[in-house]
Design a protein around this motif. Structure first.
Motif, PDB file in Angstrom:
ATOM      1  N   VAL A  92      13.081  16.849 -16.306  1.00  0.00           N
ATOM      2  CA  VAL A  92      12.270  16.542 -15.134  1.00  0.00           C
ATOM      3  C   VAL A  92      13.106  15.847 -14.074  1.00  0.00           C
ATOM      4  O   VAL A  92      14.122  15.210 -14.356  1.00  0.00           O
ATOM      5  N   THR A  93      12.636  15.966 -12.831  1.00  0.00           N
ATOM      6  CA  THR A  93      13.175  15.198 -11.715  1.00  0.00           C
ATOM      7  C   THR A  93      12.012  14.489 -11.035  1.00  0.00           C
ATOM      8  O   THR A  93      10.856  14.904 -11.131  1.00  0.00           O
ATOM      9  N   PHE A  94      12.362  13.418 -10.313  1.00  0.00           N
ATOM     10  CA  PHE A  94      11.362  12.641  -9.584  1.00  0.00           C
ATOM     11  C   PHE A  94      11.800  12.581  -8.111  1.00  0.00           C
ATOM     12  O   PHE A  94      12.441  11.623  -7.678  1.00  0.00           O
ATOM     13  N   PRO A  95      11.466  13.623  -7.334  1.00  0.00           N
ATOM     14  CA  PRO A  95      11.993  13.722  -5.972  1.00  0.00           C
ATOM     15  C   PRO A  95      11.364  12.767  -4.963  1.00  0.00           C
ATOM     16  O   PRO A  95      11.933  12.553  -3.886  1.00  0.00           O
ATOM     17  N   ALA A  96      10.186  12.211  -5.297  1.00  0.00           N
ATOM     18  CA  ALA A  96       9.511  11.301  -4.373  1.00  0.00           C
ATOM     19  C   ALA A  96       8.608  10.381  -5.180  1.00  0.00           C
ATOM     20  O   ALA A  96       8.228  10.698  -6.313  1.00  0.00           O
ATOM     21  N   PRO A  97       8.236   9.235  -4.618  1.00  0.00           N
ATOM     22  CA  PRO A  97       7.399   8.293  -5.365  1.00  0.00           C
ATOM     23  C   PRO A  97       5.934   8.712  -5.414  1.00  0.00           C
ATOM     24  O   PRO A  97       5.428   9.373  -4.505  1.00  0.00           O
ATOM     25  N   ALA A  98       5.272   8.315  -6.494  1.00  0.00           N
ATOM     26  CA  ALA A  98       3.819   8.433  -6.616  1.00  0.00           C
ATOM     27  C   ALA A  98       3.259   7.024  -6.489  1.00  0.00           C
ATOM     28  O   ALA A  98       3.555   6.156  -7.310  1.00  0.00           O
ATOM     29  N   TYR A  99       2.452   6.790  -5.467  1.00  0.00           N
ATOM     30  CA  TYR A  99       1.978   5.453  -5.165  1.00  0.00           C
ATOM     31  C   TYR A  99       0.667   5.138  -5.874  1.00  0.00           C
ATOM     32  O   TYR A  99      -0.087   6.037  -6.266  1.00  0.00           O
ATOM     33  N   ALA A 100       0.391   3.847  -6.006  1.00  0.00           N
ATOM     34  CA  ALA A 100      -0.891   3.417  -6.552  1.00  0.00           C
ATOM     35  C   ALA A 100      -2.026   3.871  -5.637  1.00  0.00           C
ATOM     36  O   ALA A 100      -1.905   3.859  -4.407  1.00  0.00           O
TER      37      ALA A 100
END
Length: 256
Positions: free
Chosen positions: A69-77
């Motif tokens: 997996v990659t995490f290209p951008a943040p997931a916000y609350a």
């Protein structure tokens, strides 16, 4: 398979309790406001755990042999997310998590569901900077994990250990997870402690990037040292000072 979920700050706190990863970018809104994110962001391992459940629904009956997996951008609350698991062939499932508001992808990868086997390309990392943790998941931990993810599939519990080490120990608080590739050699036991290690394999100070080898072993008499999973991680270490980079570079040079 599709799941819509809004992860809250309470979810971030609960996952921090489960994994031990209390990196302030996840749990401290005041600190996170001063970072490039501007607010708290989800643990990458939590996103993976949710996608793992969907992969099992999309391709039932086989264990997880590999997760990349990659995490290209943040997931916000408190932002709605869409999680997808789309079978590609008999073994591979495409995984995707994205923000519903703007379509931005926050996790992208492939799960390989197939019989488990050792990774023939795995090599022990050279001696150098490393961090270790040993953990036996208790019944209350597994209950919390199930409440957060909706399942008790075991492999993400290994990623939780890597998340803790990367976010708390090495490189430590402030670390941003970018990539994780993990090969599972055998079924993750729930009746034995797990010992995880992350070890630096490459430094790229000009980009503030750190490559690390990741490995998880059984820590139990009779099975002690048996490898459960191996892989590699890529993280951003924006909090490291020039002295930090120099110290780790000197350690790597000495070990070489």
């Amino acid at each position: 398979m599709i799941l819509t979920r809004t992860l809250t700050q309470d979810d971030f706190h609960a996952f921090a309790r489960l994994s031990g990863d209390d990196n302030p970018i996840h749990v401290d809104p005041g600190h996170a406001a001063l970072t490039r994110f501007g607010r708290t962001v989800a643990h990458g391992a939590l996103l993976c755990a949710l996608l793992r459940g969907l992969a099992a629904d999309a391709q039932p009956g086989q264990p997880l042999a590999r997760l990349a997996v990659t995490f290209p951008a943040p997931a916000y609350a408190d932002e709605a997310l869409t999680f997808r698991a789309d079978p590609q062939d008999g073994a591979h499932v495409r995984l995707l998590a994205q923000r519903r508001a703007d379509g931005q992808v926050v996790c992208d990868g492939v799960a390989t569901l197939a019989p488990l086997a050792p990774d023939e390309d795995w090599r022990e990392p050279p001696r150098g900077a490393a961090a270790h943790v040993t953990r036996l998941y208790a019944d209350q931990d597994l209950a919390l994990y199930e409440r957060l993810t909706g399942h008790r599939l075991r492999e993400p519990l290994v990623l939780n250990l890597f998340s803790f080490l990367l976010g708390v120990r090495l490189p430590g608080p402030g670390t941003n997870y970018l990539k994780q590739d993990t090969v599972f050699w055998r079924r993750v036991p729930l009746d034995a402690a797990l010992s995880a290690t992350v070890a630096i394999t490459r430094l790229r100070p000009e980009k503030r990037l750190v490559d690390l080898a990741t490995v998880c072993r059984i820590h139990d008499s009779g099975r002690d040292g048996d490898i459960v999973a191996t892989g590699r991680a890529l993280v951003l270490a924006p909090h490291w000072t020039p002295d930090d980079w120099d110290r780790h570079a000197q350690l790597a040079a000495c070990q070489a």
